[in-house]
Motif scaffolding. Structure first.
Motif, mmCIF file in Angstrom:
data_model
loop_
_atom_site.group_PDB
_atom_site.id
_atom_site.type_symbol
_atom_site.label_atom_id
_atom_site.label_comp_id
_atom_site.label_asym_id
_atom_site.label_seq_id
_atom_site.Cartn_x
_atom_site.Cartn_y
_atom_site.Cartn_z
ATOM 1 N N SER A 26 67.705 10.131 -2.498
ATOM 2 C CA SER A 26 67.785 11.427 -1.810
ATOM 3 C C SER A 26 67.541 11.265 -0.314
ATOM 4 C CB SER A 26 66.766 12.413 -2.383
ATOM 5 O OG SER A 26 67.126 12.767 -3.683
ATOM 6 N N ALA A 27 66.591 10.412 0.050
ATOM 7 C CA ALA A 27 66.318 10.174 1.467
ATOM 8 C C ALA A 27 67.525 9.518 2.140
ATOM 9 C CB ALA A 27 65.081 9.292 1.627
ATOM 10 N N VAL A 28 68.138 8.560 1.461
ATOM 11 C CA VAL A 28 69.326 7.899 2.015
ATOM 12 C C VAL A 28 70.476 8.891 2.120
ATOM 13 C CG1 VAL A 28 71.060 6.088 1.620
ATOM 14 C CG2 VAL A 28 68.624 5.591 1.241
ATOM 15 N N ASP A 29 70.704 9.684 1.087
ATOM 16 C CA ASP A 29 71.778 10.687 1.114
ATOM 17 C C ASP A 29 71.595 11.664 2.263
ATOM 18 O OD1 ASP A 29 72.922 9.565 -1.129
ATOM 19 O OD2 ASP A 29 72.165 11.089 -2.514
ATOM 20 N N GLU A 30 70.365 12.106 2.469
ATOM 21 C CA GLU A 30 70.087 13.048 3.553
ATOM 22 C C GLU A 30 70.380 12.414 4.916
ATOM 23 O OE1 GLU A 30 66.364 15.530 5.462
ATOM 24 O OE2 GLU A 30 66.314 15.064 3.316
ATOM 25 N N ALA A 31 69.945 11.180 5.112
ATOM 26 C CA ALA A 31 70.191 10.489 6.385
ATOM 27 C C ALA A 31 71.684 10.283 6.613
ATOM 28 C CB ALA A 31 69.459 9.150 6.403
#
Length: 153
Positions: A26-31
């Protein structure tokens, strides 16, 4: 045999691994979305994680990612349509094609890796550096044994 009450039972390791992966992804997708790459989906990581600069056949990507050939072929096709990868003739085997990252595609891995490192730093602050490294070592050892002695990713 005594059964533990529902709250006292340890959660399944599979569930815990999935939840940790979801947090990380989720953190990677958001970035990626904030950087203008909102069309990248989690399953595309199977491609970005394993394409070397010299290119790679889909069959080798399949083995490295541990997914079915159909799953990998679909991800490569999607990324090709989106302009992140291209397929070119293999220089030594004209019947085969290699997958390469495009200029746009080469921007994904550094961003995803930097974001992942940030997640790991956050986890280390919460859990402790030693605990996080013990978790990493344990998972690498397990994966090495599961994959017949091969080194884990």
């Amino acid at each position: 045999m005594t059964q533990l009450p529902p709250r006292a039972r340890p959660q399944s390791l599979g569930v815990l691994l999935r939840l940790a992966h979801q947090h990380f992804a989720s953190a990677v997708d958001e970035a990626l979305g904030q950087a203008g790459f909102g069309d990248i989906r989690p399953h595309h990581a199977n491609v970005f994680s394993f394409v070397p600069p010299e290119g790679i056949p889909v069959s080798e990507l399949t083995l490295k990612a541990g997914v079915r050939k159909q799953t990998m072929a679909q991800a490569v096709e999607e990324l090709e349509r989106l302009g992140y990868v291209e397929r070119r003739a293999h220089p030594n085997d004209k019947r085969s094609r290699l997958v390469f990252l495009t200029e746009r595609g080469t921007k994904i891995r550094p961003l995803a890796m930097a974001t992942g490192e940030g997640v790991e730093r956050s986890w280390a602050q919460r859990l402790g550096e030693g605990e996080l490294e013990a978790l990493r070592a344990g998972l690498q050892a397990l994966l090495g044994k599961v994959h017949g002695g091969e080194g884990a990713c």
